[in-house]
Scaffold this active site. Structure first.
Site, short mmCIF file in Angstrom:
data_model
loop_
_atom_site.label_atom_id
_atom_site.label_comp_id
_atom_site.label_asym_id
_atom_site.label_seq_id
_atom_site.Cartn_x
_atom_site.Cartn_y
_atom_site.Cartn_z
CB SER A 81 -0.94 -0.04 1.22
OG SER A 81 -1.94 0.91 1.08
CG HIS A 110 -5.43 -2.61 0.31
ND1 HIS A 110 -4.67 -2.30 -0.80
CD2 HIS A 110 -4.96 -1.82 1.32
CE1 HIS A 110 -3.79 -1.35 -0.47
NE2 HIS A 110 -3.93 -1.06 0.80
CG ASP A 143 -6.50 -3.43 -3.29
OD1 ASP A 143 -7.30 -2.68 -2.71
OD2 ASP A 143 -5.27 -3.36 -3.14
#
Length: 729
Positions: free
Chosen positions: A585, A705, A673
């Protein structure tokens, strides 16, 4: 391949061994019982989760303990029996008296039937109710998430409150063929005609949802089960523009208190976003009147009612801005209708003072028996500690200041028996219990270990603090420092310097606390040193640190990580020719920045669902506000970015530095995601391929995610470790 094979087997064995350490998720204390000799004891029910690699799933199991106490201290505590697996339980809740338990269970459908949901009520030794919610068809699926979901007993123990998806009318094609109805119609028999339940033309209507991990949540409704009457009612009176959740019964059971999230003009992702406009409401059960209990221009969550039914504490943030912030603790008095601020946001962390509240939620049971003090855990720089807060005076005391350094979490408190979880980077979660001392004496809390976890050998760790150089100070928030946790193999060939894996966290407003983390622990056992960097902008350091990062992503955070890496390589016995990056991320965003901005430092890179191009992400993510906020731009739902803003977003993105990248890159992407859609990683993959940089892409269907599916997590670790070993030879 011949060299990789034995290494892969050794790696998978290590991963299998360390992944078996269970995580401790919930704890519940039973009612006090008295022995024939006058001693008091109670049972403690705990739930744990563990990866089952053979079944490729996370399993849950429970274990019971007995605690003998005299009200001031614990006399004896120990396990009662062994553990047993919990199957198909979605939610469970003990009643206030501890005599009953409610369970929401999923049951596989027979043959071609869909999966069903049942609500069960158990007494001390049998199941007394089993209600097929799917057959009753009053609503859609019951929510079992921790964002909206709840299962709450009325004080009278006659009703249960929960949240479910609103029932949708059945949609059918314009060309649906129907069998002619046999016999006489209702109207012929003198009955009014039944409403036709199916609607034409609604088959493909888009239903907004609440984003990452909440993609099946659209329109929540509050539902009440009358246990005696076996009837379910959906509560009326909740305004159309609100989505209700986190509900509980008001004092005297006259109505329901809930958090309502605004969903106009459209829903934004809610998971990990404590900055969404929301407020506390009360809906009256008799008249259906809905009343606002908090300000309606803020973000609120985690309301908790005191044992005496007089006060509700809850957490509050600003709307929009950083997704996670230093929160206020607010309190609403049920009888005077007065709201007060118990704790303000803290600008700067200082040892010996309260660091501020940076938690996703208050514990489900957080009040002391005096209905005056509450317990919470929060990040304090790179560790997590437990504090008691006096709601009348706002004074705070750490209950873990004199305990080992690491990560502490409150699981529950009931009748001043306190249950907590503790772990460190080299020690998996263990179960601790204590009696909360009287007000003013809390610092004397004596923790007892009820379930030990043996420390993992071969890992040493420490926390170091870094000060940015003067030229990298923030003009408005000067003097901020930051931390890093360095884990290193404590056993290894003498004189040999281990390679270094650098891990910046995601968020960016989150934090690595010194607790048990599977990937870093296994990497350390494999022989890597691991550097976990809490750059400026991390939680636990004060609100000023959080506020310093928006507008400076791609520079301030990147320079903090690089400074940390250079300092550690100077001061520690590490191999500077074998340094790699691993990040997910925003951590992936930083990893891609670092291999482009400092190509000479890094020799391999692994990224999981990375943010690569903020400008292309803004139109596809469930959190477009994040893209503007972190770039330093204002977000408005109706505003369209102008060319200068698109340029700014691109300018702060790692894709800008792709021409300088030389380190081989392994990408791991979750097909589902919604937060950082996999198109981001694909964009980087193509850019690297076009430039001849060695790259490999792993694509995980059915994963979002977090890439937290047991199979994706295990496969991801193996591929990451083999990639690092190969490219750091």
């Amino acid at each position: 391949v011949p060299q990789v094979q034995p290494r892969a087997e050794e790696l998978s064995e290590l991963y299998r061994e360390l992944s078996q350490h269970p995580g401790l998720s919930t704890a519940c204390l039973g009612p006090d019982l008295t022995t024939q000799y006058g001693g008091k004891y109670c049972s403690l029910y705990t739930e744990w989760s563990q990866r089952d690699l053979a079944r490729a799933e996370n399993i849950k199991f429970c274990r019971q303990y007995l605690i003998f106490h005299d009200g001031a201290s614990i006399v004896y505590s120990g396990p009662a029996g062994t553990c047993s697996e919990i199957k198909e339980e979605l939610l469970s809740r003990e009643s206030p008296s501890g005599m009953l338990k409610a369970v929401l269970r999923k049951v596989p459908g027979k043959e071609k039937e869909k999966e069903k949901q049942f609500l069960e009520v158990w007494d001390q030794n049998r199941k007394v109710k089993s209600i097929d919610l799917t057959a009753l068809d009053k609503h859609g699926s019951v929510y079992d998430d921790d964002q909206f979901g709840c299962l709450a007993w009325s004080h009278s123990e006659t009703h249960l409150l929960y949240v479910a998806e609103k029932k949708r009318p059945k949609a059918e094609s314009f060309f649906q063929s129907k069998a002619p109805e046999l016999g006489t119609s209702d109207e012929d028999m003198g009955h009014p005609k039944k409403e036709d339940a199916s609607v034409k033309g609604e088959q493909f209507v888009y239903h907004e949802d609440w984003g990452e991990t909440l993609s099946t949540r659209s329109v929540p409704v509050l539902c009440v089960l009358d246990i005696e009457g076996n009837s379910i009612s959906v509560l009326e009176g909740i305004p159309e523009h609100l989505s209700p959740g986190q509900a509980f019964w008001s004092p005297e059971d006259t109505g329901v208190v809930f958090v309502g999230w605004w969903h106009n003009p459209f829903r934004l992702g809610l998971r990990h976003c404590t900055n969404r406009r929301s407020a506390l409401f009360y809906v009256d059960l008799t008249g259906g009147r809905c009343e606002l209990l908090s300000e309606d221009t803020r973000a609120v969550w985690s309301p908790r009612l005191s044992p005496d039914g007089c006060r509700i504490v809850y957490l509050e943030n600003n709307v929009l801005g950083p997704h996670q912030q230093c929160s206020q603790l607010r309190m609403y008095d049920w009888y005077t209708k007065h709201t007060s601020t118990v704790l303000e946001a803290v600008p700067r962390q200082a040892w010996g003072a309260f660091p501020g509240i940076y938690c996703g939620a208050l514990p489900g049971m957080c009040w002391a028996a005096d209905s005056r003090r509450i317990l919470l855990d929060t990040a304090q720089r790179s560790q997590q500690d437990v504090f008691v807060v006096d709601t009348a005076t706002g004074t705070t005391t750490s209950l873990t200041a004199d305990s080992p350094q690491g990560s502490w979490s409150v699981l529950t408190i009931d009748r001043d028996l306190l249950v907590a979880r503790f772990s460190t980077p080299s020690c998996p979660p263990m179960l601790k219990v204590a009696v909360l001392p009287a007000a003013g004496h809390e610092a004397q809390t004596q923790w007892i270990c009820l379930q030990d976890a043996p420390p993992v050998p071969g890992i040493s760790w420490g926390i170091r603090t870094l000060q940015p150089p003067p030229e990298q100070e923030h003009p408005q928030y000067g003097g901020l420092d930051f931390d890093a946790i360095l884990m290193r193999p404590s056993e290894g060939p003498a004189g040999q310097k281990p390679p270094l894996v650098v891990m910046p966290h995601g968020g960016p407003h989150s934090v690595f606390t010194a607790g048990w983390m599977l990937y870093p622990a296994v990497l350390c056992r494999v022989g890597f040193a691991v550097l976990l960097v809490n750059y400026r902008g991390s939680l636990g350091f004060g609100q000023d640190s959080v506020a310093s990062l928006p507008g400076n992503v791609g520079t301030q955070d990147v320079h903090d990580v690089q400074l940390c890496v250079e300092r550690v390589l100077q001061e520690e016995m590490l191999d500077a020719s074998r340094v790699a990056l691993v990040g997910g991320s925003h951590g992936g965003f930083l990893a891609c920045h670092l291999i482009g901005q400092f190509p000479d430092t890094y020799h391999a890179c692994v990224v999981r669902n990375p943010v690569v191009n903020i400008a292309s992400m803004v139109a596809t993510t469930d959190i477009p506000d994040w893209c503007l906020t972190e770039t330093g731009l204002p977000y408005k739902p109706d505003a369209l970015p102008d060319p200068a803003q698109w340029t700014e977003m691109l300018h702060k993105s790692p894709i800008r530095y792709v021409d300088q990248v030389r380190a081989p890159v392994l990408l791991m992407l979750g097909e589902d995601d919604r937060r950082v859609p996999p198109k981001q990683g694909l964009e980087y993959y193509r850019a690297l391929k076009a430039r001849g940089v060695p790259t490999r892409l792993l694509w995980y269907p059915g994963n979002n995610h977090a890439l937290a599916g047991v199979e994706a997590e295990a496969d991801g670790f193996m591929n990451m470790a083999l990639w690092l070993l190969k490219h750091l030879q």
